[in-house]
Design an enzyme around this catalytic site. Structure first.
Site, mmCIF file in Angstrom:
data_model
loop_
_atom_site.group_PDB
_atom_site.id
_atom_site.type_symbol
_atom_site.label_atom_id
_atom_site.label_comp_id
_atom_site.label_asym_id
_atom_site.label_seq_id
_atom_site.Cartn_x
_atom_site.Cartn_y
_atom_site.Cartn_z
ATOM 1 N N ARG A 292 -7.075 -6.374 6.516
ATOM 2 C CA ARG A 292 -7.796 -6.428 7.503
ATOM 3 C C ARG A 292 -9.148 -6.185 6.731
ATOM 4 O O ARG A 292 -8.912 -4.738 6.425
ATOM 5 C CB ARG A 292 -7.190 -5.334 8.234
ATOM 6 C CG ARG A 292 -8.057 -5.326 10.141
ATOM 7 C CD ARG A 292 -7.495 -4.133 10.242
ATOM 8 N NE ARG A 292 -8.375 -3.362 10.155
ATOM 9 C CZ ARG A 292 -7.338 -1.905 10.215
ATOM 10 N NH1 ARG A 292 -6.041 -1.385 11.062
ATOM 11 N NH2 ARG A 292 -8.341 -1.049 9.640
ATOM 12 N N HIS A 296 -9.382 -1.720 12.480
ATOM 13 C CA HIS A 296 -8.375 -2.284 13.201
ATOM 14 C C HIS A 296 -9.126 -2.307 14.505
ATOM 15 O O HIS A 296 -8.779 -3.587 15.220
ATOM 16 C CB HIS A 296 -7.620 -0.651 14.065
ATOM 17 C CG HIS A 296 -6.740 -0.987 14.771
ATOM 18 N ND1 HIS A 296 -5.704 -1.827 14.724
ATOM 19 C CD2 HIS A 296 -6.292 0.016 15.963
ATOM 20 C CE1 HIS A 296 -4.594 -2.409 15.152
ATOM 21 N NE2 HIS A 296 -5.707 -1.005 16.642
ATOM 22 N N TYR A 305 -10.245 7.041 5.717
ATOM 23 C CA TYR A 305 -8.615 6.241 5.314
ATOM 24 C C TYR A 305 -8.763 5.637 4.405
ATOM 25 O O TYR A 305 -7.235 5.386 4.059
ATOM 26 C CB TYR A 305 -7.862 5.530 6.814
ATOM 27 C CG TYR A 305 -7.711 5.393 7.320
ATOM 28 C CD1 TYR A 305 -7.512 3.860 6.740
ATOM 29 C CD2 TYR A 305 -7.772 5.386 8.950
ATOM 30 C CE1 TYR A 305 -7.500 2.346 7.897
ATOM 31 C CE2 TYR A 305 -8.378 4.217 9.861
ATOM 32 C CZ TYR A 305 -7.977 2.551 8.771
ATOM 33 O OH TYR A 305 -8.505 1.389 9.960
#
Length: 399
Positions: A292, A296, A305
């Protein structure tokens, strides 16, 4: 030790753990391992595969250019939708950036009678099934609940509840099995179901229950997991101790890992799995090993993160550049083709933007439409109460 001392020690330990996590070495970016099926390298070079070559050998140059066109156009739709959300025109958007090949490759492997159950990110599969991108944007704009007829497109409405669609898909697959539309040998009748989900969803109970039911009923369903390495903010090592595709063995059906950034490999592997399902040989688990590239959703900040170096590694595995390199070196597409496609992408983006901005807001009363197939007395009563309630405000205003 006093309670205060215990609390202090506990706090210190927590702080130490948090610091250790922040300063830990960055995990090495995986390449899928030797078990991963690949037909195109990241540089666009053809890889021979005795098991899967025959699924792509009959693809014409037009077919290959068609794959590339799909990849480019759906990425442009995705980019336009992200921009519209940033400008306040969509409530949220779930980007597919980096996952185009996994979706287009599997979507193009479907036959018209096959049925797909998506999550909320399968814009590329929707494109392959003929769903108007504006219907997708309407959902995220809040003016419709999907806007397309699932039975017309054989593409179910988006599922927001994580993993729930795998149970829906398994039930539907058991239904077509009982209808006798599996294993007849008629390629225009035999059907299969494909269920899409992510690596994070693989830890959900619904998904594992779907595996159980599919296995014991030998259901004609393909479980297609897009392993994009991050379940929102949690990496794979927080979800599983083994490669995801190996989980299928525990449920009693085959699993395979495919390079999710290789549209040809995804197409071939999905073809094989769908053929097995249509023939009555039961379910298959496909792990499309991809990444990805974006957030998200547009409400997420991936810089919190994951490190930028990881993203840079995956940029070199870009599914669009990979296929473009192959087309160019094999002289299957020229500059005129790419220029014309860029123009088409610009026109599509303009159409998407104009269509999104011109969507009318639904009336409040419309929420009662299509709750049931037939009129329902309770729903009609609630509709009247809603209309009367709002009419009261207009009456008060007149006085």
């Amino acid at each position: 030790m006093s309670d205060n001392a215990v609390a202090s020690a506990s706090t210190s330990a927590s702080e130490h753990d948090a610091l250790a996590e922040l300063t830990a070495p960055v995990p090495e970016v995986g390449d899928g391992g030797p078990e991963m099926v690949q037909l195109l390298t990241p540089e666009g070079q053809r890889v021979e595969s005795t098991e899967y070559d025959h699924y792509v050998q009959d693809l014409t140059d037009d077919d290959l250019r068609g794959f590339y066109r799909d990849l480019v156009l759906i990425r442009r739709v995705d980019a336009e939708a992200t921009a519209l959300q940033r400008q306040g025109e969509l409530g949220i958007w779930a980007s597919l950036l980096g996952q185009e090949a996994a979706q287009v490759g599997s979507g193009r492997a479907l036959r018209p009678q096959d049925y797909a159950f998506p999550t909320y990110r399968e814009h590329g599969v929707a494109w392959c099934r003929g769903v108007n991108p504006l219907n997708l944007l309407g959902l995220f704009r809040g003016v419709n609940h999907g806007g397309w007829d699932p039975n017309e497109k054989n593409f179910h409405l988006y599922t927001i509840v994580i993993g729930a669609q795998t149970l829906h898909a398994t039930g539907y697959a058991m239904g077509i099995q009982r209808d006798g539309d599996v294993g007849t040998g008629d390629k225009d009748r035999d059907a299969a179901v494909i269920a899409y989900f992510g690596d994070g969803a693989s830890a959900q109970g619904d998904v594992n229950e779907a595996f159980v039911y599919a296995a014991v009923n030998n259901a004609p369903v393909v479980f297609f997991c897009q392993n994009n390495q991050w379940a929102i903010s949690e990496p794979n090592e927080r979800q599983t101790r083994i490669p995801l595709y190996q989980r299928a063995r525990g449920f009693g059906f085959p699993g395979v890992r495919v390079d999710g950034n290789d549209v040809l490999a995804v197409y071939a592997v999905t073809q094989q799995a769908l053929n097995a399902a249509r023939s009555g040989n039961g379910p298959t688990f496909i792990e499309a090993y991809t990444y990805r590239m974006g957030a998200h959703t547009t409400s997420d900040d991936p810089t919190k993160y994951r490190v930028s170096a990881e993203v840079e590694v995956w940029k070199h595995r870009d599914p669009i550049e990979r296929l473009k390199s192959y087309l160019v070196h094999q002289k299957k597409a020229d500059q005129d083709f790419f220029d014309a496609l860029d123009k088409e992408a610009d026109e599509l983006a303009a159409t998407v933007r104009e269509g999104c901005l011109s969507m009318p807001d639904p009336t409040g009363e419309s929420m009662f439409d299509h709750v049931y197939v037939e009129p329902h007395p309770l729903v009609e009563q609630e509709r009247r109460e809603f209309v009367d309630y709002h009419a009261g405000f207009a009456t008060e205003g007149e006085h």
